[in-house]
Design an enzyme around this catalytic site. Structure first.
Site, PDB file in Angstrom:
ATOM      1  N   SER A 573      43.885  31.601  40.326  1.00 18.08           N
ATOM      2  CA  SER A 573      43.265  32.839  40.801  1.00 18.08           C
ATOM      3  C   SER A 573      42.814  32.665  42.233  1.00 18.08           C
ATOM      4  O   SER A 573      42.515  31.563  42.690  1.00 18.08           O
ATOM      5  CB  SER A 573      42.067  33.187  39.932  1.00 18.08           C
ATOM      6  OG  SER A 573      41.295  34.173  40.587  1.00 18.08           O
ATOM      7  N   TYR A 586      34.192  32.948  36.613  1.00 17.68           N
ATOM      8  CA  TYR A 586      35.656  33.032  36.562  1.00 17.68           C
ATOM      9  C   TYR A 586      36.278  31.992  37.490  1.00 17.68           C
ATOM     10  O   TYR A 586      37.204  31.260  37.113  1.00 17.68           O
ATOM     11  CB  TYR A 586      36.091  34.447  36.965  1.00 17.68           C
ATOM     12  CG  TYR A 586      37.578  34.692  36.920  1.00 17.68           C
ATOM     13  CD1 TYR A 586      38.330  34.355  35.798  1.00 17.68           C
ATOM     14  CD2 TYR A 586      38.225  35.275  38.010  1.00 17.68           C
ATOM     15  CE1 TYR A 586      39.696  34.593  35.767  1.00 17.68           C
ATOM     16  CE2 TYR A 586      39.598  35.520  37.979  1.00 17.68           C
ATOM     17  CZ  TYR A 586      40.325  35.165  36.859  1.00 17.68           C
ATOM     18  OH  TYR A 586      41.671  35.395  36.832  1.00 17.68           O
TER      19      TYR A 586
END
Ligand SMILES: [Zn+2]
Length: 689
Positions: A573, A586
């Protein structure tokens, strides 16, 4: 066998066909062809055909005698009238005057005499059908009949069973010579109901499709009844097998590694992989466990055209002792090497006396017999592996029945070679190339939607078999069903190590192993890092870090057993490179996943295992909890559309398919490992430094 003829079904098809302008005799021919094709003990994967002599109108409206005969590429079980092209009969009959005719000239002549030039190629057994005078002719490779004709002493047995009801034709490869020989046998015995082609199959004749079908049923039934009489009480004396036998999922990757065809260009591609299809049953176990399996299994195929699909013989490996799997791997390797040497010698021995010289086919087996376990079909596609397994299971039955009443003895090795290296088959070589991922098995986690589903589709589009893991089984099933036999859906919670292990076992048992893994499943958790609850951070680590470790660990275990390298692909990510406020829960595990990718690249590069990551951003997928995307857009003071489309340097919306293309590209990049590819439309702050 029982007749499957039903008056009502036959009438229905005749009525329906009449509306489409198809004559009733052709409709009935289609009907009984389907009946034959739907019985795997009669016809399997192209081994059979039928014909009808009738009259049709040509372009000028003139009546022409034609032979309607099964066209190649059509499955008898599903055949339509269009699958039985009409060939002008008179020119075919004129061929009887010739002394010889090459297969190429025969095929060309048959095509040239089609009423419809766009129709499929008529069967290679067309002339046999044409030269016999009967209106309706059926041909099958009946299992029961093969058990009688693949015998050391078949003639006395066939005479005992059939008396004068059939004519016996000595083995000749299908084509013009067999058609001539068969016609001569018939003409010498015009009262027969059919012909037995020794070591090949059976033909029956009739005045109409029902009569030839009924005769097929009657003659096959006689063979079945004979196989029930005078059987040995124990057909195969079993050899001792280890008490603990390794599972198919444990054995398959070892075999799969041994059977990967080496690439001609090792610099640009990996080994060419194969897919395995496992089968077992009481009958299969009795066959593969037999002390003499290395004798009866090596005598040749039950009917010669199987040699094209399964090679002349299967590979026999040792029984896989679960407590000594290394010894099994060594024994299997030695057996595989001996097989390759034997095949190469077979090619040289038979090719040496032939003109023109043949093009050598790959020497790899298509069937593997594993004592204590069962058998594997092997193929460059799932469909090919399944066909090989189907034919092998059929072979077990036929050889078992043959050995039960006598000694199994099929056609000679030279005849098998002639079939495997048939000029018509050789002409097909090099005309089509396999897709990039043919024979490769790809696993995609979180494959039910978004980037995962796009990646699954992208790999499947290039020929891969694809296993889709998703927490939501039906969603995974919907994607997998789009890939037909090449798709496998598995309900899996990737945060649960046991669930991941079970999924990989299922994949190995289904396709034989794993080559490429797209570890994609993930979800976005939020929270200010100074105050976020431990549970939130831990939950995110479970999915966004630990699941990648469970998946990669299982993949590497299977890849090392195969010994043919592999590719680990992680969905990272932007957060791992360029943290966003509030996205710590995250980003942190994603950053750890990047480190994980590098660690796998470092420790397994020596085994040919690549590890790479794709860093995607601003892709509209289910990853974003409801409202999250809106929130992010609002934080930047733009609409969601604008946020997705204009928030990057290229001003283009990034789609799941773009990310999938990066995964495919990395899987093909044979000299790249420990790399991160960014797919975000361009974001300098998040670019890899
Ligand atoms: Zn045949």
């Amino acid at each position: 066998m029982k007749s499957a003829w039903r008056d009502r079904d036959a009438d229905e098809l005749v009525t329906r066909s009449r509306d489409q302008g198809i004559a009733s005799d052709v409709a009935l021919r289609v009907y009984t062809t389907r009946l034959l094709g739907r019985d795997p003990l009669l016809v399997m994967h192209g081994g059979g055909n039928t014909s009808l002599k009738t009259v049709e109108r040509d372009l000028f409206g003139e009546q022409v005698s034609v032979l309607r005969v099964k066209g190649s590429g059509w499955d008898m079980a599903e055949i339509e009238a269009a699958g039985m092209p009409a060939v002008r009969l008179e020119p075919l009959l004129k061929l009887r005057e010739l002394a010889r005719l090459s297969d190429e000239d025969m095929v060309a002549f048959q095509r040239a005499n089609l009423i419809d030039p766009t129709a499929p190629n008529p069967s290679v057994e067309t002339l046999l059908h044409a030269f016999l005078p009967h209106t309706s002719i059926d041909h099958t490779h009946s299992a029961a009949v093969l058990s009688l004709i693949d015998q050391e002493f078949d003639v006395p047995l066939l005479t005992e069973v059939y008396g004068a009801r059939v004519g016996l034709v000595d083995y000749v490869k299908p084509g013009f010579a067999l058609a001539q020989a068969s016609a001569r046998v018939y003409e010498a015995n015009p009262g027969v109901e059919g012909l037995i082609l020794r070591q090949h199959g059976i033909f029956t004749f009739g005045d109409d499709p029902k009569q030839s079908y009924d005769r097929m049923v009657a003659l096959v039934t006689l063979a079945e009844e004979r196989l029930k009489r005078g059987r040995k009480t124990q057909v195969f004396v079993p050899a001792a097998v280890p008490a603990a036998i390794a599972s198919p999922s444990h054995v398959a990757p070892i075999l799969r590694g041994l059977l990967a065809f080496p690439s001609n260009d090792l610099d640009s591609a990996d080994d060419k992989r194969v897919v395995l299809e496992f089968r077992t049953s009481t009958a299969i176990r009795a066959y593969v466990d037999g002390a003499e399996v290395r004798s009866y299994s090596q005598r040749g195929v039950v009917t010669p055209d199987h040699a094209i699909r399964t090679k002349p013989w299967p590979l026999v490996v040792p029984a896989p002792d679960d407590t000594a799997i290394e010894a099994f791997a060594d024994g299997a390797r030695a057996a595989a090497e001996a097989y390759l040497a034997k095949y190469r010698e077979y090619f040289i021995r038979h090719n040496g006396v032939r003109e023109p010289a043949k093009i050598a086919l790959d020497p790899y087996p298509r069937v593997v017999l594993v004592p204590g376990l069962g058998l594997f079909g092997v193929g460059r596609s799932v469909a090919a592996a399944r066909i090989a397994a189907d034919l092998a299971v059929n072979t077990v039955r036929i050889v078992t029945d043959a050995e039960a009443i006598g000694r199994y003895q099929p056609v000679s090795e030279a005849d098998l070679f002639d079939m495997e290296y048939w000029s018509l088959e050789q002409a097909k070589l090099g005309k089509s190339s396999d897709p990039a991922f043919a024979g490769q098995v790809v696993v995609v986690t979180g494959g039910g939607g978004g980037i995962g589903a796009a990646a699954a589709r992208a790999f499947a589009a290039e020929g891969a078999a694809v296993a889709i893991l998703d927490r939501d089984g039906p969603v995974a099933g919907a994607i997998a069903s789009g890939f037909k036999e090449r798709g496998l859906a598995i309900t899996c919670d990737v945060t649960d190590a046991k669930s991941v292990r079970a999924a990989f076992d299922t994949i190995c048992a289904t396709f034989g192993g794993v080559d490429i893994v797209v570890s994609n499943a993930g979800a976005a958790w939020q929270g200010e890092i100074g105050t976020v609850a431990d549970e939130v951070l831990r939950a995110s680590f479970e999915l966004n870090f630990w699941s990648h470790q469970h998946v990669a660990q299982n993949a590497v275990r299977v890849m090392l057993a195969q010994g043919t390298g592999g590719s680990l692909l992680f969905n990272a990510s932007k957060q791992a490179m360029n943290p966003g406020s509030g996205f710590g829960p995250y980003g942190l595990p994603k950053a750890a996943t990047i480190a994980l990718m590098k660690q796998y690249a470092l420790e397994y590069g020596g085994h040919g295992i690549h590890a790479n990551a794709v860093n995607a951003d601003r892709v509209r997928t289910g990853l974003f909890a409801k409202g999250l995307l809106e929130e992010r857009a609002a934080a930047r003071g733009v609409s969601v559309e604008e946020y997705l489309r204009t928030g990057n340097l290229l001003k283009r919306e990034v789609k799941p398919e773009d990310v999938a293309a990066a995964f495919v590209g990395l899987a093909k990049a044979r000299k790249t490992t420990a790399a991160i590819i960014t797919v975000d439309g361009g974001n300098i702050a998040a670019s890899v430094r």
